[in-house]
Design a protein around this motif. Structure first.
Motif, PDB file in Angstrom:
ATOM      1  N   VAL A   4     -35.286 -46.599 -83.233  1.00  0.00           N
ATOM      2  CA  VAL A   4     -34.992 -46.869 -84.636  1.00  0.00           C
ATOM      3  C   VAL A   4     -33.540 -47.309 -84.754  1.00  0.00           C
ATOM      4  N   ALA A   5     -33.196 -47.838 -85.924  1.00  0.00           N
ATOM      5  CA  ALA A   5     -31.808 -48.184 -86.239  1.00  0.00           C
ATOM      6  C   ALA A   5     -31.239 -47.148 -87.197  1.00  0.00           C
ATOM      7  N   GLN A  30     -30.889 -45.687 -82.130  1.00  0.00           N
ATOM      8  CA  GLN A  30     -31.086 -44.397 -81.482  1.00  0.00           C
ATOM      9  C   GLN A  30     -32.524 -44.305 -80.992  1.00  0.00           C
ATOM     10  N   THR A  31     -32.704 -43.576 -79.909  1.00  0.00           N
ATOM     11  CA  THR A  31     -34.015 -43.509 -79.275  1.00  0.00           C
ATOM     12  C   THR A  31     -34.323 -42.086 -78.847  1.00  0.00           C
ATOM     13  N   TRP A  32     -35.617 -41.769 -78.842  1.00  0.00           N
ATOM     14  CA  TRP A  32     -36.113 -40.474 -78.370  1.00  0.00           C
ATOM     15  C   TRP A  32     -37.207 -40.714 -77.333  1.00  0.00           C
ATOM     16  N   ALA A  33     -37.257 -39.883 -76.315  1.00  0.00           N
ATOM     17  CA  ALA A  33     -38.464 -39.776 -75.512  1.00  0.00           C
ATOM     18  C   ALA A  33     -39.510 -39.074 -76.365  1.00  0.00           C
ATOM     19  N   ILE A  34     -40.760 -39.485 -76.268  1.00  0.00           N
ATOM     20  CA  ILE A  34     -41.791 -39.029 -77.187  1.00  0.00           C
ATOM     21  C   ILE A  34     -41.960 -37.513 -77.155  1.00  0.00           C
ATOM     22  N   HIS A  35     -41.631 -36.874 -76.029  1.00  0.00           N
ATOM     23  CA  HIS A  35     -41.849 -35.436 -75.892  1.00  0.00           C
ATOM     24  C   HIS A  35     -40.597 -34.620 -76.167  1.00  0.00           C
ATOM     25  N   GLN A  36     -39.466 -35.262 -76.472  1.00  0.00           N
ATOM     26  CA  GLN A  36     -38.210 -34.553 -76.668  1.00  0.00           C
ATOM     27  C   GLN A  36     -37.831 -34.532 -78.141  1.00  0.00           C
ATOM     28  N   HIS A  37     -37.183 -33.435 -78.530  1.00  0.00           N
ATOM     29  CA  HIS A  37     -36.799 -33.244 -79.928  1.00  0.00           C
ATOM     30  C   HIS A  37     -35.474 -33.920 -80.263  1.00  0.00           C
ATOM     31  N   ASP A  38     -34.556 -33.966 -79.311  1.00  0.00           N
ATOM     32  CA  ASP A  38     -33.217 -34.503 -79.553  1.00  0.00           C
ATOM     33  C   ASP A  38     -33.118 -35.950 -79.098  1.00  0.00           C
ATOM     34  N   VAL A  39     -32.199 -36.671 -79.719  1.00  0.00           N
ATOM     35  CA  VAL A  39     -32.005 -38.077 -79.429  1.00  0.00           C
ATOM     36  C   VAL A  39     -31.404 -38.244 -78.037  1.00  0.00           C
ATOM     37  N   GLN A  40     -31.753 -39.339 -77.348  1.00  0.00           N
ATOM     38  CA  GLN A  40     -31.209 -39.612 -76.024  1.00  0.00           C
ATOM     39  C   GLN A  40     -29.811 -40.195 -76.137  1.00  0.00           C
ATOM     40  N   GLN A  41     -28.964 -39.847 -75.171  1.00  0.00           N
ATOM     41  CA  GLN A  41     -27.580 -40.300 -75.168  1.00  0.00           C
ATOM     42  C   GLN A  41     -27.482 -41.658 -74.487  1.00  0.00           C
ATOM     43  N   ILE A  42     -27.907 -42.704 -75.193  1.00  0.00           N
ATOM     44  CA  ILE A  42     -27.825 -44.078 -74.710  1.00  0.00           C
ATOM     45  C   ILE A  42     -27.034 -44.886 -75.735  1.00  0.00           C
ATOM     46  N   ARG A  43     -26.028 -45.600 -75.284  1.00  0.00           N
ATOM     47  CA  ARG A  43     -25.174 -46.373 -76.195  1.00  0.00           C
ATOM     48  C   ARG A  43     -25.871 -47.688 -76.531  1.00  0.00           C
ATOM     49  N   LEU A  44     -26.376 -47.788 -77.741  1.00  0.00           N
ATOM     50  CA  LEU A  44     -27.080 -48.980 -78.211  1.00  0.00           C
ATOM     51  C   LEU A  44     -26.332 -49.518 -79.431  1.00  0.00           C
ATOM     52  N   VAL A  45     -25.382 -50.407 -79.176  1.00  0.00           N
ATOM     53  CA  VAL A  45     -24.524 -50.975 -80.217  1.00  0.00           C
ATOM     54  C   VAL A  45     -24.966 -52.400 -80.493  1.00  0.00           C
ATOM     55  N   VAL A  46     -25.102 -52.752 -81.756  1.00  0.00           N
ATOM     56  CA  VAL A  46     -25.507 -54.088 -82.184  1.00  0.00           C
ATOM     57  C   VAL A  46     -24.415 -54.678 -83.068  1.00  0.00           C
ATOM     58  N   SER A 106     -32.505 -54.546 -69.324  1.00  0.00           N
ATOM     59  CA  SER A 106     -31.117 -54.799 -68.939  1.00  0.00           C
ATOM     60  C   SER A 106     -30.140 -54.550 -70.077  1.00  0.00           C
ATOM     61  N   GLY A 107     -30.628 -54.514 -71.315  1.00  0.00           N
ATOM     62  CA  GLY A 107     -29.737 -54.348 -72.450  1.00  0.00           C
ATOM     63  C   GLY A 107     -28.960 -55.600 -72.809  1.00  0.00           C
ATOM     64  N   ARG A 108     -29.369 -56.750 -72.264  1.00  0.00           N
ATOM     65  CA  ARG A 108     -28.619 -57.985 -72.484  1.00  0.00           C
ATOM     66  C   ARG A 108     -29.201 -58.794 -73.628  1.00  0.00           C
ATOM     67  N   LEU A 109     -28.311 -59.401 -74.401  1.00  0.00           N
ATOM     68  CA  LEU A 109     -28.713 -60.307 -75.471  1.00  0.00           C
ATOM     69  C   LEU A 109     -29.157 -61.627 -74.854  1.00  0.00           C
ATOM     70  N   ILE A 110     -30.397 -62.023 -75.102  1.00  0.00           N
ATOM     71  CA  ILE A 110     -30.902 -63.255 -74.494  1.00  0.00           C
ATOM     72  C   ILE A 110     -30.980 -64.407 -75.484  1.00  0.00           C
ATOM     73  N   GLY A 111     -30.777 -64.168 -76.769  1.00  0.00           N
ATOM     74  CA  GLY A 111     -30.828 -65.272 -77.713  1.00  0.00           C
ATOM     75  C   GLY A 111     -30.602 -64.820 -79.139  1.00  0.00           C
ATOM     76  N   ILE A 112     -30.239 -65.790 -79.989  1.00  0.00           N
ATOM     77  CA  ILE A 112     -30.037 -65.556 -81.418  1.00  0.00           C
ATOM     78  C   ILE A 112     -30.754 -66.656 -82.177  1.00  0.00           C
TER      79      ILE A 112
END
Length: 468
Positions: free
Chosen positions: A85-86, A94-110, A142-148
């Motif tokens: 989700v945003a 922010q993202t969750w594994a389906i079985h976990q209650h807390d958010v995952q610590q992954i840096r997802l900046v847009v 990869s987390g890479r921007l491939i196009g706009i």
């Protein structure tokens, strides 16, 4: 004596079970392993960003802790192994594994606040994100921007992927509906001076804001349905890109849903009503007036609609903060004229969510009940931190392997394998030194001469230095 007692006990259990089923048939489905899970986010959620409910029983199965969720951004990755989700009013995901209650610590900046988002469900996972009037496409591996994509001239309001995962549709406040091919953005990665990606189809333009986009079944019979505040919902053929139906109503259409076959379309309105339109069988293409009264489902605007895979239940969410489950009755079968004369086609079954403000996201996923409660689970899907390097991957430096000990640039290795890497001559060593074979030396000399000629040619025809 023992066998007689066993028979009497089983008979008593069967009688009690039948009595329970007669009072509430849904109670027999409590232990079903696969459930229709309803994922809900609200405006006022506190520390719980998402709640999950069982559509058949109404019980809450799980909740997810995190930041408030932006509207129209709830996505599942893979076979619902992750939720993505945003964040509301922030340029973060922010993202969750389906079985976990807390958010995952992954840096997802847009690059900005997200107004719409979607993730494809088939093949390699890509995420399309609407930020103002632009659409950013990221590769999750990869987390890479491939196009706009920059075709809308007002903020994007809806994004949705086709069932095959190769196309996605976009709609904005400008009323335009576009169909995009994901392969067109991937092909541009291999071109240094590639033109801007263009839509696969320009499907049409509403005269007001797009409020909903949904795909029906994939294949030759696949449709795309768009809804708008201009009192219409349009149905497009995915093979030709042409409009098939234009459903005209008396009120602004604020949400839309369809069953898997595309035979029934559900229209949510600003006055809280939901109308059912039967598209199949129908021999008439073009404008269809939706004259049925509809069912009053909410006290305020109906923002979200979702249909179970079987098509037997409809779930609605509104600005009144309630999420309700409705039974789709068999009286919806028949032609448009006959359906318009019948009584309302939806019967209220239960309210599963209330009291947390207007609904911002709603989705139905078929999932195993045990997955939500597992402590540890291995998932195959990978979500990498989003890269802030938005340059073309072809401009990245290429690392030439010496003696086969180094690897290509990681960005290049993930996105594509350059044909030059397979044709580079191998450098051989003699006695542990760095001696170069004669074939490799000849190749290097030829490359130097070719580069020198190209440099002189550029000076002559671009800078105008004359004969050199």
């Amino acid at each position: 004596m023992g066998s007689r007692f066993f028979i009497i006990t089983c008979t008593g259990w069967l009688v009690r079970t039948l009595e329970t089923w007669r009072e509430d048939p849904s109670r027999l489905c409590i232990m079903e392993p696969v459930v229709n899970a309803v994922f809900v986010s609200s405006l006022n959620t506190g520390t719980e960003s998402l709640q999950v409910y069982d559509c058949d029983t109404g019980t809450q199965l799980k909740s997810y802790r995190g930041q408030p969720v932006a509207a129209s951004t709830l996505c599942s990755v893979g076979h619902a192994s992750h939720l993505l989700v945003a964040q509301r009013d922030k340029p973060f995901l922010q993202t969750w594994a389906i079985h976990q209650h807390d958010v995952q610590q992954i840096r997802l900046v847009v690059p900005g606040k997200v107004t719409a988002m979607a993730v494809n469900s088939a093949g390699q996972k890509y995420c399309v994100i609407g930020i103002n009037e632009k659409i950013h496409i990221y590769k999750l591996l990869s987390g890479r921007l491939i196009g706009i994509a920059n075709r809308h001239y007002q903020p994007v309001t809806r994004l949705v992927f086709s069932p095959c995962g190769n196309y996605f549709a976009s709609g904005g406040e400008d009323g335009f509906v576009y169909l995009w091919s994901l392969s067109s953005f991937i092909e541009r990665l291999h071109q240094i001076h590639a033109p801007q990606s263009q839509p696969h189809f320009v499907l049409g333009q509403h005269s007001d804001k797009i409020t909903g986009l949904i795909f029906t079944s994939s294949g030759m019979r696949g449709f795309l349905v768009s809804s708008s505040l201009d009192h219409t919902a349009r149905v497009f053929d995915m093979v030709t890109g042409r409009p098939v139906y234009c459903l005209v109503t008396a009120d602004a259409v604020t949400s839309v849903a369809s069953n898997t076959l595309g035979s029934q379309v559900f229209l949510g309105h600003a006055d809280g009503t939901v109308k059912v339109v039967n598209l199949l069988p129908s021999d008439v293409h073009g404008d269809i007036e939706v004259s049925c009264k509809g069912v009053m489902c909410h006290e305020k605007c109906v923002r979200h609609l979702a249909v179970t895979p079987s098509g037997s239940h409809l779930v609605s969410g509104g600005d009144d903060g309630e999420v309700k489950v409705w039974v789709v009755t068999n009286s919806t079968l028949g032609s448009h004229e006959a359906a318009a004369k019948r009584q309302p086609h939806l019967a209220h079954r239960r309210t599963i969510h209330t009291g947390r403000g207007p609904i911002t996201n709603l989705a139905i996923k078929q999932i195993n009940r045990e997955v939500l409660s597992e402590g540890e689970m291995t998932t195959k899907e990978v979500i990498a931190p989003f890269s802030q390097d938005h340059s073309n991957p072809l401009s990245c430096p290429v690392t030439v392997p010496i003696k086969g000990r180094c690897n290509p640039h990681p960005h290049l290795q993930d996105l594509f394998t350059s044909p030059l890497m397979s044709s580079i001559p191998q450098v051989s060593g003699n006695g542990g030194g760095l001696g170069v074979s004669s074939d490799a030396q000849n190749t290097v000399d030829q490359l130097k001469m070719t580069n020198s000629q190209l440099f002189k040619f550029a000076l002559k025809h671009i800078i105008g230095e004359g004969d050199l």
